[in-house]
Scaffold this motif. Structure first.
Motif, PDB file in Angstrom:
ATOM      1  N   ASP A   1       0.832  -1.097  -0.023  1.00 19.64           N
ATOM      2  CA  ASP A   1       0.043   0.059   0.037  1.00 19.64           C
ATOM      3  C   ASP A   1       0.938   1.272   0.017  1.00 19.64           C
ATOM      4  OD1 ASP A   1      -3.101   0.331   0.682  1.00 19.64           O
ATOM      5  OD2 ASP A   1      -2.046   2.237   1.243  1.00 19.64           O
ATOM      6  N   ARG A   2       0.467   2.295  -0.882  1.00 19.61           N
ATOM      7  CA  ARG A   2       1.258   3.419  -0.777  1.00 19.61           C
ATOM      8  C   ARG A   2       1.069   4.346   0.381  1.00 19.61           C
ATOM      9  NH1 ARG A   2      -1.872   7.981  -1.826  1.00 19.61           N
ATOM     10  NH2 ARG A   2      -4.246   7.554  -2.458  1.00 19.61           N
ATOM     11  N   LEU A   3       0.101   4.173   1.301  1.00 19.89           N
ATOM     12  CA  LEU A   3      -0.131   5.124   2.319  1.00 19.89           C
ATOM     13  C   LEU A   3       0.800   4.699   3.722  1.00 19.89           C
ATOM     14  CD1 LEU A   3      -3.880   5.715   2.279  1.00 19.89           C
ATOM     15  CD2 LEU A   3      -2.265   7.195   1.539  1.00 19.89           C
ATOM     16  N   PRO A   4       1.400   5.725   4.570  1.00 19.03           N
ATOM     17  CA  PRO A   4       2.205   5.034   5.560  1.00 19.03           C
ATOM     18  C   PRO A   4       1.604   4.305   6.665  1.00 19.03           C
ATOM     19  CG  PRO A   4       1.944   7.391   5.626  1.00 19.03           C
ATOM     20  CD  PRO A   4       1.535   6.826   4.327  1.00 19.03           C
ATOM     21  N   GLN A   5       0.031   4.485   6.704  1.00 17.10           N
ATOM     22  CA  GLN A   5      -0.756   3.869   7.528  1.00 17.10           C
ATOM     23  C   GLN A   5      -2.098   3.640   7.278  1.00 17.10           C
ATOM     24  OE1 GLN A   5      -0.190   5.849  11.274  1.00 17.10           O
ATOM     25  NE2 GLN A   5      -1.398   7.663  10.526  1.00 17.10           N
ATOM     26  N   GLY A   6      -2.955   2.817   7.579  1.00 16.98           N
ATOM     27  CA  GLY A   6      -4.421   3.004   7.212  1.00 16.98           C
ATOM     28  C   GLY A   6      -5.137   4.244   7.929  1.00 16.98           C
ATOM     29  N   ALA A   7      -6.160   4.437   6.905  1.00 16.03           N
ATOM     30  CA  ALA A   7      -6.826   5.654   7.386  1.00 16.03           C
ATOM     31  C   ALA A   7      -7.713   5.379   8.722  1.00 16.03           C
ATOM     32  CB  ALA A   7      -8.054   6.074   6.432  1.00 16.03           C
ATOM     33  N   GLY A   8      -7.817   6.258   9.578  1.00 15.92           N
ATOM     34  CA  GLY A   8      -8.492   6.023  10.893  1.00 15.92           C
ATOM     35  C   GLY A   8      -9.862   6.475  10.822  1.00 15.92           C
ATOM     36  N   THR A   9     -10.380   7.212   9.505  1.00 17.89           N
ATOM     37  CA  THR A   9     -11.745   7.615   9.340  1.00 17.89           C
ATOM     38  C   THR A   9     -11.859   6.840   7.914  1.00 17.89           C
ATOM     39  OG1 THR A   9     -11.133   9.513   8.450  1.00 17.89           O
ATOM     40  CG2 THR A   9     -11.672   9.533  10.764  1.00 17.89           C
ATOM     41  N   SER A  10     -13.344   6.646   7.798  1.00 17.17           N
ATOM     42  CA  SER A  10     -13.482   6.029   6.534  1.00 17.17           C
ATOM     43  C   SER A  10     -14.951   6.157   6.092  1.00 17.17           C
ATOM     44  CB  SER A  10     -13.292   4.501   6.671  1.00 17.17           C
ATOM     45  OG  SER A  10     -13.694   3.743   7.972  1.00 17.17           O
ATOM     46  N   ARG A  11     -15.422   5.948   4.728  1.00 17.79           N
ATOM     47  CA  ARG A  11     -16.688   6.128   4.338  1.00 17.79           C
ATOM     48  C   ARG A  11     -17.644   5.133   4.672  1.00 17.79           C
ATOM     49  NH1 ARG A  11     -15.127   9.407  -1.505  1.00 17.79           N
ATOM     50  NH2 ARG A  11     -14.245  11.151  -0.342  1.00 17.79           N
ATOM     51  N   ALA A  12     -17.277   4.052   4.161  1.00 11.37           N
ATOM     52  CA  ALA A  12     -17.976   2.538   4.383  1.00 11.37           C
ATOM     53  C   ALA A  12     -18.823   2.470   6.023  1.00 11.37           C
ATOM     54  CB  ALA A  12     -17.427   1.600   3.659  1.00 11.37           C
ATOM     55  N   GLY A  13     -19.840   2.093   5.915  1.00  8.51           N
ATOM     56  CA  GLY A  13     -20.331   1.753   7.371  1.00  8.51           C
ATOM     57  C   GLY A  13     -21.040   0.616   7.708  1.00  8.51           C
ATOM     58  N   VAL A  14     -21.384  -0.088   6.594  1.00 17.81           N
ATOM     59  CA  VAL A  14     -22.232  -1.356   6.706  1.00 17.81           C
ATOM     60  C   VAL A  14     -21.700  -2.316   5.862  1.00 17.81           C
ATOM     61  CG1 VAL A  14     -23.435  -0.682   4.600  1.00 17.81           C
ATOM     62  CG2 VAL A  14     -24.541  -1.972   6.257  1.00 17.81           C
ATOM     63  N   VAL A  15     -21.713  -3.494   6.572  1.00 22.58           N
ATOM     64  CA  VAL A  15     -21.500  -4.763   6.040  1.00 22.58           C
ATOM     65  C   VAL A  15     -22.676  -5.469   5.864  1.00 22.58           C
ATOM     66  CG1 VAL A  15     -20.236  -6.961   6.223  1.00 22.58           C
ATOM     67  CG2 VAL A  15     -19.336  -4.675   7.314  1.00 22.58           C
ATOM     68  N   HIS A  16     -22.960  -6.162   4.670  1.00 25.62           N
ATOM     69  CA  HIS A  16     -24.136  -6.778   4.303  1.00 25.62           C
ATOM     70  C   HIS A  16     -24.017  -8.264   4.265  1.00 25.62           C
ATOM     71  CE1 HIS A  16     -26.538  -3.287   3.145  1.00 25.62           C
ATOM     72  NE2 HIS A  16     -25.608  -2.749   2.355  1.00 25.62           N
ATOM     73  N   ALA A  17     -24.953  -8.880   4.497  1.00 26.72           N
ATOM     74  CA  ALA A  17     -25.146 -10.160   4.624  1.00 26.72           C
ATOM     75  C   ALA A  17     -24.305 -11.051   3.794  1.00 26.72           C
ATOM     76  CB  ALA A  17     -26.630 -10.786   4.496  1.00 26.72           C
ATOM     77  N   ARG A  18     -24.559 -10.959   2.428  1.00 24.24           N
ATOM     78  CA  ARG A  18     -23.697 -11.597   1.274  1.00 24.24           C
ATOM     79  C   ARG A  18     -22.223 -11.598   1.692  1.00 24.24           C
ATOM     80  NH1 ARG A  18     -25.120 -15.582  -0.686  1.00 24.24           N
ATOM     81  NH2 ARG A  18     -26.580 -14.811  -2.261  1.00 24.24           N
ATOM     82  N   THR A  19     -21.830 -10.235   2.150  1.00 28.44           N
ATOM     83  CA  THR A  19     -20.331 -10.051   2.367  1.00 28.44           C
ATOM     84  C   THR A  19     -20.000 -10.942   3.640  1.00 28.44           C
ATOM     85  OG1 THR A  19     -20.507  -7.833   1.530  1.00 28.44           O
ATOM     86  CG2 THR A  19     -18.598  -8.326   3.002  1.00 28.44           C
ATOM     87  N   LEU A  20     -20.797 -10.887   4.764  1.00 32.10           N
ATOM     88  CA  LEU A  20     -20.346 -11.830   5.866  1.00 32.10           C
ATOM     89  C   LEU A  20     -20.443 -13.295   5.599  1.00 32.10           C
ATOM     90  CD1 LEU A  20     -22.904  -9.816   8.636  1.00 32.10           C
ATOM     91  CD2 LEU A  20     -20.320  -9.748   8.382  1.00 32.10           C
TER      92      LEU A  20
END
Length: 397
Positions: free
Chosen positions: A45-64
């Motif tokens: 990954d090009r970033l020195p660390q992962g983001a502490g804030t983020s846009r996605a806020g839901v994990v749906h059933a198929r993803t689980l």
């Protein structure tokens, strides 16, 4: 480059099976599937660390369901907030309610969880499955990508300067502005919606409560309010000429206009502005270079599908690469099958979210009135409610 950085940062391996570029949810999920199967990989990954804030806020059933084989589902469910209703309203006037609790899945709910928490769970699973204490190599920027008989060559700039890694396959999971996609010469067709959006996480008094995700219609566009763990609410709203850094006053004004006084903001935790795009790659592979997630497709945030469809891509691609590298499947045939499986799923989501976005952002008064009447009528039809719930849950992808 400092001597200290060179001394403390281990060199990248010269060879591996799969180089994954991009350590967001898609790249991490793919790494977890490969690690679980016993396929060697390198996650950059090009970033020195992962983001502490983020846009996605839901994990749906198929993803689980997709994440069950790598052991990520249980810790996600433990961290997240289960919500079983999606309500659509104009002010205080309810137009439709869609329930998830009757869906044919072990996870009949929307799991509300900030993206950085989802990434943390996936990162832990990659670490555990691979035995690697530092499963993501940062910061490494891809500067070159070439193909040769039987493999690919990836050139990167990082803490130790320029290095080259040879692999059997390279995967671009590096987002909408994918360096991998561009290097592979794959087109990315589509456009951008005219509306600007604000996204904010707030603490507030919210009269509808924490038992549902609420879509609210107003003259200037829609607003979505979703509960998150820790007594936090997420607001996503179309706002004319949204500021780069929305403040609590703007969030309160949006709620006053579209929720008819049902919310009172106490604290703004963070906020941002974004524009939504709808694009899809002309193809998902060029030889042994493959795309997944936002590098392959991007669409409106309506319905919270973006991160989810990327993680689902990762599951399908992980199986394909394991078939090739461990079971001797023909690379061309197997990767073509991956594209035939996942590209139609992306096309379906893009079409669905585009229809949803155009409906909820309509500015014409007659169009809005017709939309509201239609929703109120459809909301009384059980089959329509069930179909919409399944679409949102990803059970049709």
């Amino acid at each position: 480059m400092s001597g200290t950085a060179e001394a403390t940062t281990p060199a990248l391996p010269g060879r591996t099976d799969v180089v994954i570029v991009g350590a967001g949810p898609t790249g991490l999920a793919l790494a977890a599937h490969l690690a679980s199967a016993g396929v060697a990989f390198l996650l950059l990954d090009r970033l020195p660390q992962g983001a502490g804030t983020s846009r996605a806020g839901v994990v749906h059933a198929r993803t689980l369901e997709t994440l069950e084989p790598v052991g990520a589902t249980a810790p996600l469910v433990e961290r997240g907030l289960r919500v079983t209703r999606f309500g659509v309203s104009r002010g205080r006037h309810r137009l439709a309610t869609v329930a998830f609790d009757g869906l044919p899945t072990p996870y009949p709910y929307a799991l509300m969880l900030p993206q950085h928490e989802t990434e943390a769970v996936l990162r832990d699973r990659v670490r555990s499955l691979s035995g690697d204490r530092a499963p993501v190599r940062r910061p490494y920027t891809v500067t070159g990508l070439g193909q040769e008989p039987g493999g690919v060559t990836v050139t990167v700039d990082g803490p130790r300067g320029t290095q080259t890694v040879r692999a059997v396959h390279a995967v671009g999971a590096d987002g909408m502005r994918s360096t991998v996609r561009e290097a592979a010469g794959i087109g990315y067709r589509g456009g951008r919606y005219a509306q600007s959006f604000v996204l904010a996480d707030v603490r507030m008094d919210w009269r509808p409560g924490r038992e549902e995700v609420s879509m609210l219609f107003g003259p200037d566009g829609p607003a979505l309010v979703a509960p998150l763990p820790g007594d936090v609410f997420r607001l996503v709203a179309a706002v004319p000429e949204a500021p780069g850094e929305p403040d609590a006053a703007l969030v309160q004004r949006v709620l006053d206009e579209r929720a008819d006084g049902q919310g009172r903001v106490g604290e703004l935790l963070w906020g941002s502005r974004f524009h939504a795009h709808h694009r899809i790659a002309d193809r998902y592979r060029a030889g042994r270079i493959v795309l997944a997630g936002d590098a392959a497709h991007v669409h409106s945030p309506a319905g919270g599908q973006g991160m989810n469809i990327g993680i689902q891509d990762a599951g399908a691609l992980g199986r394909a690469l394991a078939d090739i590298l461990l079971r001797g499947a023909d690379p061309d045939a197997r990767l073509d099958a991956y594209e035939r499986e996942r590209r139609p799923a992306a096309e379906r989501v893009i079409a669905f979210t585009d229809r949803l976005t155009r409906a909820v952002t309509a500015r014409s008064l007659p169009v809005r009135a017709g939309r509201d009447v239609t929703l109120r009528l459809l909301g009384h039809i059980p089959a329509w409610r069930t179909r919409l719930a399944a679409e949102l849950a990803g059970l049709h992808t």
